[in-house]
Design a protein around this motif. Structure first.
Motif, PDB file in Angstrom:
ATOM      1  N   CYS A 291      33.909  43.782  55.452  1.00 21.64           N
ATOM      2  CA  CYS A 291      35.076  42.924  55.576  1.00 21.64           C
ATOM      3  C   CYS A 291      36.218  43.615  56.294  1.00 21.64           C
ATOM      4  O   CYS A 291      37.302  43.062  56.392  1.00 21.64           O
ATOM      5  CB  CYS A 291      35.515  42.445  54.211  1.00 21.64           C
ATOM      6  N   ARG A 292      35.944  44.802  56.786  1.00 20.49           N
ATOM      7  CA  ARG A 292      36.978  45.481  57.572  1.00 20.49           C
ATOM      8  C   ARG A 292      37.291  44.692  58.842  1.00 20.49           C
ATOM      9  O   ARG A 292      38.394  44.760  59.350  1.00 20.49           O
ATOM     10  CB  ARG A 292      36.528  46.900  57.905  1.00 20.49           C
ATOM     11  N   GLY A 293      36.299  43.935  59.324  1.00 24.68           N
ATOM     12  CA  GLY A 293      36.497  43.136  60.526  1.00 24.68           C
ATOM     13  C   GLY A 293      37.517  42.034  60.344  1.00 24.68           C
ATOM     14  O   GLY A 293      38.064  41.521  61.311  1.00 24.68           O
ATOM     15  N   VAL A 294      37.796  41.663  59.096  1.00 24.36           N
ATOM     16  CA  VAL A 294      38.811  40.642  58.829  1.00 24.36           C
ATOM     17  C   VAL A 294      39.997  41.236  58.079  1.00 24.36           C
ATOM     18  O   VAL A 294      40.815  40.507  57.532  1.00 24.36           O
ATOM     19  CB  VAL A 294      38.231  39.432  58.058  1.00 24.36           C
ATOM     20  N   HIS A 295      40.064  42.561  58.042  1.00 20.35           N
ATOM     21  CA  HIS A 295      41.201  43.291  57.480  1.00 20.35           C
ATOM     22  C   HIS A 295      41.407  43.026  55.989  1.00 20.35           C
ATOM     23  O   HIS A 295      42.543  42.866  55.536  1.00 20.35           O
ATOM     24  CB  HIS A 295      42.476  43.007  58.265  1.00 20.35           C
ATOM     25  N   ILE A 296      40.309  42.970  55.241  1.00 23.96           N
ATOM     26  CA  ILE A 296      40.377  42.854  53.785  1.00 23.96           C
ATOM     27  C   ILE A 296      40.006  44.216  53.213  1.00 23.96           C
ATOM     28  O   ILE A 296      38.944  44.757  53.541  1.00 23.96           O
ATOM     29  CB  ILE A 296      39.422  41.752  53.263  1.00 23.96           C
ATOM     30  N   PRO A 297      40.857  44.795  52.373  1.00 24.13           N
ATOM     31  CA  PRO A 297      40.566  46.117  51.807  1.00 24.13           C
ATOM     32  C   PRO A 297      39.277  46.124  50.977  1.00 24.13           C
ATOM     33  O   PRO A 297      38.919  45.111  50.359  1.00 24.13           O
ATOM     34  CB  PRO A 297      41.776  46.407  50.910  1.00 24.13           C
ATOM     35  N   ASP A 298      38.618  47.275  50.946  1.00 23.03           N
ATOM     36  CA  ASP A 298      37.364  47.405  50.201  1.00 23.03           C
ATOM     37  C   ASP A 298      37.534  47.018  48.734  1.00 23.03           C
ATOM     38  O   ASP A 298      36.654  46.390  48.144  1.00 23.03           O
ATOM     39  CB  ASP A 298      36.822  48.833  50.303  1.00 23.03           C
ATOM     40  N   MET A 299      38.649  47.384  48.141  1.00 19.54           N
ATOM     41  CA  MET A 299      38.891  47.054  46.730  1.00 19.54           C
ATOM     42  C   MET A 299      38.945  45.547  46.528  1.00 19.54           C
ATOM     43  O   MET A 299      38.452  45.031  45.520  1.00 19.54           O
ATOM     44  CB  MET A 299      40.192  47.709  46.256  1.00 19.54           C
ATOM     45  N   ALA A 300      39.511  44.821  47.469  1.00 14.15           N
ATOM     46  CA  ALA A 300      39.564  43.361  47.362  1.00 14.15           C
ATOM     47  C   ALA A 300      38.164  42.764  47.452  1.00 14.15           C
ATOM     48  O   ALA A 300      37.838  41.801  46.751  1.00 14.15           O
ATOM     49  CB  ALA A 300      40.465  42.781  48.451  1.00 14.15           C
ATOM     50  N   VAL A 301      37.326  43.343  48.291  1.00 16.86           N
ATOM     51  CA  VAL A 301      35.939  42.876  48.399  1.00 16.86           C
ATOM     52  C   VAL A 301      35.216  43.118  47.079  1.00 16.86           C
ATOM     53  O   VAL A 301      34.463  42.262  46.601  1.00 16.86           O
ATOM     54  CB  VAL A 301      35.215  43.567  49.574  1.00 16.86           C
ATOM     55  N   ALA A 302      35.457  44.273  46.478  1.00 20.15           N
ATOM     56  CA  ALA A 302      34.851  44.567  45.176  1.00 20.15           C
ATOM     57  C   ALA A 302      35.285  43.539  44.132  1.00 20.15           C
ATOM     58  O   ALA A 302      34.473  43.095  43.312  1.00 20.15           O
ATOM     59  CB  ALA A 302      35.216  45.975  44.727  1.00 20.15           C
TER      60      ALA A 302
ATOM     61  N   LEU B 151      44.780  36.992  54.341  1.00 21.86           N
ATOM     62  CA  LEU B 151      44.958  36.514  52.969  1.00 21.86           C
ATOM     63  C   LEU B 151      44.209  35.200  52.753  1.00 21.86           C
ATOM     64  O   LEU B 151      43.569  35.008  51.712  1.00 21.86           O
ATOM     65  CB  LEU B 151      46.450  36.351  52.636  1.00 21.86           C
ATOM     66  N   VAL B 152      44.260  34.310  53.726  1.00 23.01           N
ATOM     67  CA  VAL B 152      43.530  33.040  53.630  1.00 23.01           C
ATOM     68  C   VAL B 152      42.027  33.322  53.617  1.00 23.01           C
ATOM     69  O   VAL B 152      41.277  32.712  52.846  1.00 23.01           O
ATOM     70  CB  VAL B 152      43.917  32.088  54.790  1.00 23.01           C
ATOM     71  N   THR B 153      41.588  34.261  54.434  1.00 24.32           N
ATOM     72  CA  THR B 153      40.178  34.653  54.455  1.00 24.32           C
ATOM     73  C   THR B 153      39.761  35.161  53.077  1.00 24.32           C
ATOM     74  O   THR B 153      38.711  34.768  52.556  1.00 24.32           O
ATOM     75  CB  THR B 153      39.930  35.751  55.514  1.00 24.32           C
ATOM     76  N   PHE B 154      40.595  36.007  52.488  1.00 23.39           N
ATOM     77  CA  PHE B 154      40.300  36.553  51.160  1.00 23.39           C
ATOM     78  C   PHE B 154      40.171  35.436  50.129  1.00 23.39           C
ATOM     79  O   PHE B 154      39.205  35.391  49.360  1.00 23.39           O
ATOM     80  CB  PHE B 154      41.391  37.545  50.741  1.00 23.39           C
ATOM     81  N   VAL B 155      41.119  34.522  50.106  1.00 19.15           N
ATOM     82  CA  VAL B 155      41.110  33.439  49.113  1.00 19.15           C
ATOM     83  C   VAL B 155      39.897  32.531  49.322  1.00 19.15           C
ATOM     84  O   VAL B 155      39.172  32.211  48.363  1.00 19.15           O
ATOM     85  CB  VAL B 155      42.431  32.630  49.170  1.00 19.15           C
ATOM     86  N   LEU B 156      39.644  32.128  50.567  1.00 20.32           N
ATOM     87  CA  LEU B 156      38.520  31.235  50.832  1.00 20.32           C
ATOM     88  C   LEU B 156      37.183  31.918  50.577  1.00 20.32           C
ATOM     89  O   LEU B 156      36.255  31.300  50.045  1.00 20.32           O
ATOM     90  CB  LEU B 156      38.582  30.706  52.268  1.00 20.32           C
ATOM     91  N   PHE B 157      37.068  33.188  50.935  1.00 22.94           N
ATOM     92  CA  PHE B 157      35.834  33.926  50.684  1.00 22.94           C
ATOM     93  C   PHE B 157      35.611  34.066  49.176  1.00 22.94           C
ATOM     94  O   PHE B 157      34.483  33.923  48.693  1.00 22.94           O
ATOM     95  CB  PHE B 157      35.863  35.302  51.355  1.00 22.94           C
ATOM     96  N   THR B 158      36.687  34.310  48.431  1.00 25.83           N
ATOM     97  CA  THR B 158      36.577  34.407  46.971  1.00 25.83           C
ATOM     98  C   THR B 158      36.068  33.098  46.387  1.00 25.83           C
ATOM     99  O   THR B 158      35.163  33.090  45.542  1.00 25.83           O
ATOM    100  CB  THR B 158      37.944  34.764  46.347  1.00 25.83           C
ATOM    101  N   LEU B 159      36.615  31.986  46.840  1.00 27.78           N
ATOM    102  CA  LEU B 159      36.171  30.675  46.348  1.00 27.78           C
ATOM    103  C   LEU B 159      34.718  30.406  46.730  1.00 27.78           C
ATOM    104  O   LEU B 159      33.928  29.938  45.894  1.00 27.78           O
ATOM    105  CB  LEU B 159      37.083  29.570  46.889  1.00 27.78           C
TER     106      LEU B 159
END
Length: 174
Positions: free
Chosen positions: A1-12, A71-79
């Protein structure tokens, strides 16, 4: 997820949340497989996986292309990933119950161990094969889209290859 600038901890956190949903929803789906049939719940589980992987792929593609903010990527990916935990969890207990119901008692332990090994093998092979599915047009979203396609093929195979065991369809005579 580095390609979308989401930190590794957020991916975890995303994957841990999905696993948490799995933990709490799997028992519900196990009970539903007794009520609605194992094949139907295997289909629910596969559809949950298919939908989750497809949506995750679309979100990653949009994030990498810069169409949506990190941030939108993070939220949508989480959902999208949460769908796997909530609905994908229907597949395992239904498959185990199906195997148990269609296996002689003497062979049941071996059959269930083989099924558990197959699920484990998928967990190992998925990440190992994913780099081969990073495709020119979709890039990092490729593995998720390919895995969604594999789920669709598997769903079709289950729909046409396994008997319908819906207990609501049984008659008094059979």
């Amino acid at each position: 997820c580095r390609g979308v600038h989401i930190p590794d901890m957020a991916v975890a956190v995303i994957f841990s949340l999905s696993a948490l949903f799995w933990t709490f929803s799997a028992p519900y789906w196990a009970r539903q497989s007794d009520l609605k049939g194992r094949r139907r719940l295997m289909q629910v589980g596969l559809f949950g996986f298919l939908l989750s992987m497809f949506l995750c792929g679309v979100v990653v593609l949009a994030g990498v292309k810069g169409l949506i903010a990190p941030l939108v990527t993070f939220v949508l990916f989480t959902l999208a990933r949460s769908l796997f935990g909530l609905f994908g969890s229907a597949g395992n207990p239904a498959a185990q119950a199906f195997v148990a119901a269609h296996t002689d008692p003497a062979d049941r332990t071996n059959a269930l161990a083989t099924l558990a090994s197959a699920f484990g093998l998928g967990t190992v092979l998925g990440p190992a094969l994913a780099p081969f599915f990073i495709l020119p047009l979709v890039g990092l979203a490729g593995p998720m889209l390919v895995f969604a396609l594999i789920a669709a093929v598997t769903m079709a195979a289950i729909s046409h290859g396994l008997p319908d065991d819906d207990p609501r369809q049984t008659t008094a005579g059979g």
